[in-house]
Design an enzyme around this catalytic site. Structure first.
Site, PDB file in Angstrom:
ATOM      1  CE  LYS A   1     -17.618  44.957   9.740  1.00 37.30           C
ATOM      2  NZ  LYS A   1     -18.401  43.742   9.425  1.00 37.30           N
TER       3      LYS A   1
ATOM      4  CD  GLN B   1     -24.143  45.895  14.209  1.00 42.77           C
ATOM      5  OE1 GLN B   1     -24.926  44.980  14.402  1.00 42.77           O
ATOM      6  NE2 GLN B   1     -22.918  45.884  14.700  1.00 42.77           N
TER       7      GLN B   1
ATOM      8  CE  LYS C   1     -26.753  41.372  13.069  1.00 44.10           C
ATOM      9  NZ  LYS C   1     -25.781  41.620  14.157  1.00 44.10           N
TER      10      LYS C   1
ATOM     11  N   GLY D   1     -20.141  37.823  10.927  1.00 45.29           N
ATOM     12  CA  GLY D   1     -20.911  36.760  11.556  1.00 45.29           C
ATOM     13  C   GLY D   1     -21.925  37.276  12.564  1.00 45.29           C
ATOM     14  CG  ASP D   2     -25.754  38.036  14.778  1.00 41.31           C
ATOM     15  OD1 ASP D   2     -25.321  38.991  15.443  1.00 41.31           O
ATOM     16  OD2 ASP D   2     -26.833  37.466  15.060  1.00 41.31           O
TER      17      ASP D   2
ATOM     18  CG  ASN E   1     -17.861  34.187  18.559  1.00 40.02           C
ATOM     19  OD1 ASN E   1     -18.033  35.371  18.800  1.00 40.02           O
ATOM     20  ND2 ASN E   1     -16.660  33.694  18.267  1.00 40.02           N
TER      21      ASN E   1
ATOM     22  CB  SER F   1     -15.691  43.740  12.361  1.00 38.70           C
ATOM     23  OG  SER F   1     -16.123  42.414  12.566  1.00 38.70           O
TER      24      SER F   1
HETATM   25  P1  NDP Z   1     -23.733  31.574  17.984  1.00 33.97           P
HETATM   26  O1  NDP Z   1     -24.535  31.054  16.864  1.00 33.97           O
HETATM   27  O2  NDP Z   1     -22.285  31.286  18.048  1.00 33.97           O
HETATM   28  O3  NDP Z   1     -24.361  31.083  19.376  1.00 33.97           O
HETATM   29  C1  NDP Z   1     -25.671  31.401  19.713  1.00 33.97           C
HETATM   30  C2  NDP Z   1     -25.969  30.811  21.082  1.00 33.97           C
HETATM   31  O4  NDP Z   1     -27.221  31.307  21.530  1.00 33.97           O
HETATM   32  C3  NDP Z   1     -26.095  29.312  21.047  1.00 33.97           C
HETATM   33  O5  NDP Z   1     -25.756  28.788  22.293  1.00 33.97           O
HETATM   34  C4  NDP Z   1     -27.592  29.128  20.782  1.00 33.97           C
HETATM   35  O6  NDP Z   1     -28.105  27.879  21.173  1.00 33.97           O
HETATM   36  C5  NDP Z   1     -28.173  30.243  21.606  1.00 33.97           C
HETATM   37  N1  NDP Z   1     -29.448  30.672  20.998  1.00 33.97           N
HETATM   38  C6  NDP Z   1     -29.641  31.141  19.753  1.00 33.97           C
HETATM   39  N2  NDP Z   1     -30.932  31.398  19.521  1.00 33.97           N
HETATM   40  C7  NDP Z   1     -31.560  31.069  20.658  1.00 33.97           C
HETATM   41  C8  NDP Z   1     -32.908  31.105  21.063  1.00 33.97           C
HETATM   42  N3  NDP Z   1     -33.873  31.522  20.218  1.00 33.97           N
HETATM   43  N4  NDP Z   1     -33.192  30.737  22.332  1.00 33.97           N
HETATM   44  C9  NDP Z   1     -32.219  30.309  23.180  1.00 33.97           C
HETATM   45  N5  NDP Z   1     -30.913  30.255  22.843  1.00 33.97           N
HETATM   46  C10 NDP Z   1     -30.607  30.618  21.611  1.00 33.97           C
HETATM   47  O7  NDP Z   1     -23.994  33.140  18.012  1.00 33.97           O
HETATM   48  P2  NDP Z   1     -23.155  34.315  18.708  1.00 33.97           P
HETATM   49  O8  NDP Z   1     -22.527  33.831  19.954  1.00 33.97           O
HETATM   50  O9  NDP Z   1     -22.318  34.930  17.663  1.00 33.97           O
HETATM   51  O10 NDP Z   1     -24.317  35.341  19.040  1.00 33.97           O
HETATM   52  C11 NDP Z   1     -24.981  35.366  20.299  1.00 33.97           C
HETATM   53  C12 NDP Z   1     -25.600  36.736  20.511  1.00 33.97           C
HETATM   54  O11 NDP Z   1     -24.557  37.731  20.509  1.00 33.97           O
HETATM   55  C13 NDP Z   1     -26.594  37.199  19.443  1.00 33.97           C
HETATM   56  O12 NDP Z   1     -27.589  37.994  20.044  1.00 33.97           O
HETATM   57  C14 NDP Z   1     -25.746  38.051  18.517  1.00 33.97           C
HETATM   58  O13 NDP Z   1     -26.524  38.981  17.808  1.00 33.97           O
HETATM   59  C15 NDP Z   1     -24.858  38.741  19.541  1.00 33.97           C
HETATM   60  N6  NDP Z   1     -23.600  39.306  19.052  1.00 33.97           N
HETATM   61  C16 NDP Z   1     -22.704  38.556  18.353  1.00 33.97           C
HETATM   62  C17 NDP Z   1     -21.509  39.116  17.942  1.00 33.97           C
HETATM   63  C18 NDP Z   1     -20.465  38.325  17.239  1.00 33.97           C
HETATM   64  O14 NDP Z   1     -19.395  38.884  16.983  1.00 33.97           O
HETATM   65  N7  NDP Z   1     -20.679  37.058  16.933  1.00 33.97           N
HETATM   66  C19 NDP Z   1     -21.208  40.528  18.196  1.00 33.97           C
HETATM   67  C20 NDP Z   1     -22.183  41.218  18.994  1.00 33.97           C
HETATM   68  C21 NDP Z   1     -23.337  40.607  19.378  1.00 33.97           C
HETATM   69  P3  NDP Z   1     -28.380  26.737  20.075  1.00 33.97           P
HETATM   70  O15 NDP Z   1     -27.033  26.195  19.722  1.00 33.97           O
HETATM   71  O16 NDP Z   1     -29.265  25.772  20.770  1.00 33.97           O
HETATM   72  O17 NDP Z   1     -29.061  27.412  18.927  1.00 33.97           O
HETATM   73  O1  2IT Z   2     -24.083  42.314  16.466  1.00 31.45           O
HETATM   74  C1  2IT Z   2     -22.915  42.527  16.089  1.00 31.45           C
HETATM   75  O2  2IT Z   2     -22.315  43.566  16.403  1.00 31.45           O
HETATM   76  C2  2IT Z   2     -22.242  41.502  15.288  1.00 31.45           C
HETATM   77  N1  2IT Z   2     -22.830  40.455  15.026  1.00 31.45           N
HETATM   78  C3  2IT Z   2     -20.861  41.750  14.765  1.00 31.45           C
HETATM   79  C4  2IT Z   2     -20.921  42.548  13.491  1.00 31.45           C
HETATM   80  C5  2IT Z   2     -19.605  42.745  12.777  1.00 31.45           C
HETATM   81  O3  2IT Z   2     -19.665  43.377  11.718  1.00 31.45           O
HETATM   82  O4  2IT Z   2     -18.563  42.293  13.244  1.00 31.45           O
END
Ligand code: NDP
Ligand code: 2IT
Length: 449
Positions: free
Chosen positions: A92, A113, A128, A167-168, A243, A380
């Site tokens: 997952k 993860q 992943k 998603g990520d 997100n 999830s």
């Molecule tokens: P999104 O794609 O929704 O948003 C990512 C954000 O981070 C955007 O604002 C983006 O800016 C910025 N960003 C991405 N890459 C870079 C970079 N190289 N340098 C600076 N800023 C950057 O992703 P999420 O919000 O889903 O994910 C954000 C983080 O949270 C990640 O590390 C992800 O692994 C982690 N995460 C996500 C989960 C989820 O459920 N979605 C769960 C647990 C962890 P820009 O628009 O300019 O690219």
């Molecule tokens: O980093 C993370 O935990 C995620 N991007 C969410 C993974 C998931 O299966 O919901």
């Protein structure tokens, strides 16, 4: 520095075999350093070869993703899925679409993860995936064709009881919809093979909000138990505007904090009156625009180019929610100088090892990613449960379960650190608590000769 000879040998072997994979090595090194007292205390982990097994993915799939752009040109990207560990449940973990994606990034995320998913208390293994495809500037049609091509290969390797992606970075509701549609077309089956689905076709209420909300529930519990304090009245800086960042900002505000800054990969906005989240959501979720647009719509806000500068803003609580290694030693020093009292990671591995050491040495509360951001994957897993039952819970039911899970993660990590002589070290506690369940399961299931 490691002293345990077994851990030193395994880490040296990882270095030799994954030499260029710097993010993966960073994640493994941190986990090994935390686990030293656990490995010292019980010879069974070495006897059963747990450490050399846990650092090697069960399976890593690398594949060509070819698709046709709007001009009729053929484009090729590289797709990945690492199926890292299935000791406690089906693989997952999310899918990331970003040009920086490579084998090292996918392996570090998959490795983290394993422990995160274990900490949720739910039956999910670690995986992943993703691609070096850059969604920025792509049309909706291009995104759809890419996702369909990606799933044409991925479908051979996943399934509701096998591996369940989500998603990520770069993968949200739109992409999950295209991926799910293609899986269904290819397999002619309607199962919970992906999470983060739309609410009309099997998604769970509160999954969109879950990572950011969960981060705030964890932070609130950490402040309560370790400082008899809360988010109410605090000034908060949230990096990112995706997100995780958006729903962290929303929940922190509901809990009485004032979020004064957010960012994207180009720069950051500062709004001393508190971020107007409706404006951010309109720009980022609806228009898919850039954060600098905020200053054209909100009086009194400023925009600064460059994303690291966000850590120079004075705050009580910092929530890094963008990407790995976005907060380095210098940024940590600035935050500490400005009196930060707590840092909790919404992104995966956003703080460098130097930054973590600086926070811990300065007595700043530090909630590591695999604990603090586990609310997304936990929800999830709740989506998987609802899909299996062919039933859906209300928003309040899911949110209440999420809250309990985050509180439990905090206490399990806190107690594990205390038990192994590292009271207050939530990094060590999360690694230990996450590891023990997976290691016991691996030992119980034996070794295939
Ligand atoms: P999104 O794609 O929704 O948003 C990512 C954000 O981070 C955007 O604002 C983006 O800016 C910025 N960003 C991405 N890459 C870079 C970079 N190289 N340098 C600076 N800023 C950057 O992703 P999420 O919000 O889903 O994910 C954000 C983080 O949270 C990640 O590390 C992800 O692994 C982690 N995460 C996500 C989960 C989820 O459920 N979605 C769960 C647990 C962890 P820009 O628009 O300019 O690219
Ligand atoms: O980093 C993370 O935990 C995620 N991007 C969410 C993974 C998931 O299966 O919901």
């Amino acid at each position: 520095m490691l002293k345990n000879q077994y851990l030193k040998n395994v880490l040296a072997d990882v270095e030799k075999r994954s030499g260029g994979e710097k993010e993966f090595l960073q994640a493994v090194t941190e986990v090994f350093e935390s686990l030293e007292p656990v490995i010292d205390a019980d010879p069974k982990f070495e006897k059963n070869g747990v450490m050399q097994r846990i650092v090697e993915p069960e399976r890593m799939i690398v594949f060509r993703v070819s698709w046709v752009d709007d001009n009729g040109n053929v484009q090729v990207n590289r797709g990945y899925r690492v199926q890292f560990n299935s000791a406690i449940g089906p693989y997952k973990g999310g899918l990331r679409l970003h040009p920086s994606v490579n084998a090292s990034v996918i392996k570090f995320l998959g490795f983290e993860q394993i422990f995160k998913n274990s900490l949720t208390g739910l039956p999910i293994g670690g995986g992943k995936g993703g691609s070096d495809f850059d969604p920025k500037g792509k049309s909706d049609g291009e995104i759809m064709r890419f996702c369909q091509s990606f799933m044409t290969e991925l479908a051979k390797h996943i399934g509701a009881d096998v591996d369940v992606p989500a998603g990520d970075i770069g993968v949200g509701g739109r992409e999950i919809g295209y991926l799910f549609g293609q899986y269904k077309r290819l397999r002619n089956e309607y199962t919970g093979v992906l999470t983060g689905k739309g609410l009309t076709y099997g998604g769970s209420l509160a999954r969109t909000e879950a990572t950011g909300y969960g981060l705030c529930y964890y932070t609130e519990e950490m402040l309560k138990c370790m400082k008899s304090d809360s988010l109410a009245g605090k000034t908060v800086v949230v990096s990112g505007s995706g997100n995780v960042a958006i729903y962290a900002c929303q929940k922190a505000t509901t809990l009485g904090a004032k979020v004064v800054a957010m960012s994207d990969s180009n720069g950051y906005i500062y709004d001393p009156n508190g971020i107007n989240l409706a404006v951010v959501k309109q720009i980022k979720e609806v228009e898919r625009g850039r954060i600098k647009e905020y200053v054209n719509r909100v009086d009194g806000a400023t925009y600064t180019e460059g994303c690291r500068g966000i850590w120079s803003i004075k705050c009580d609580v910092a929530l890094p929610c963008a990407t790995q290694n976005e907060l380095d030693g210098d940024s940590a020093a600035l935050l500490i100088k400005n009196g930060v009292m707590a840092v909790a990671e919404g992104a995966n591995m956003p703080s460098t090892p130097e930054a973590i050491a600086a926070f811990q040495n300065a007595g700043v509360l530090f909630g590591p990613a695999k604990a603090a951001n586990a609310g997304g994957v936990a929800t999830s897993a709740l989506e998987m449960s609802q899909n299996s039952m062919r039933y859906s819970w209300t928003f309040e039911e899911v949110d209440a379960k999420l809250h309990d899970i985050m509180v439990n993660i905090f206490h399990n990590s806190y107690n594990a650190a205390e038990k192994y002589g590292m009271k207050g070290n939530l990094v060590a506690g999360a690694n230990i608590a996450g590891f023990l369940k997976v290691a016991e399961a691996m030992i119980a299931q034996g070794i295939a000769y």
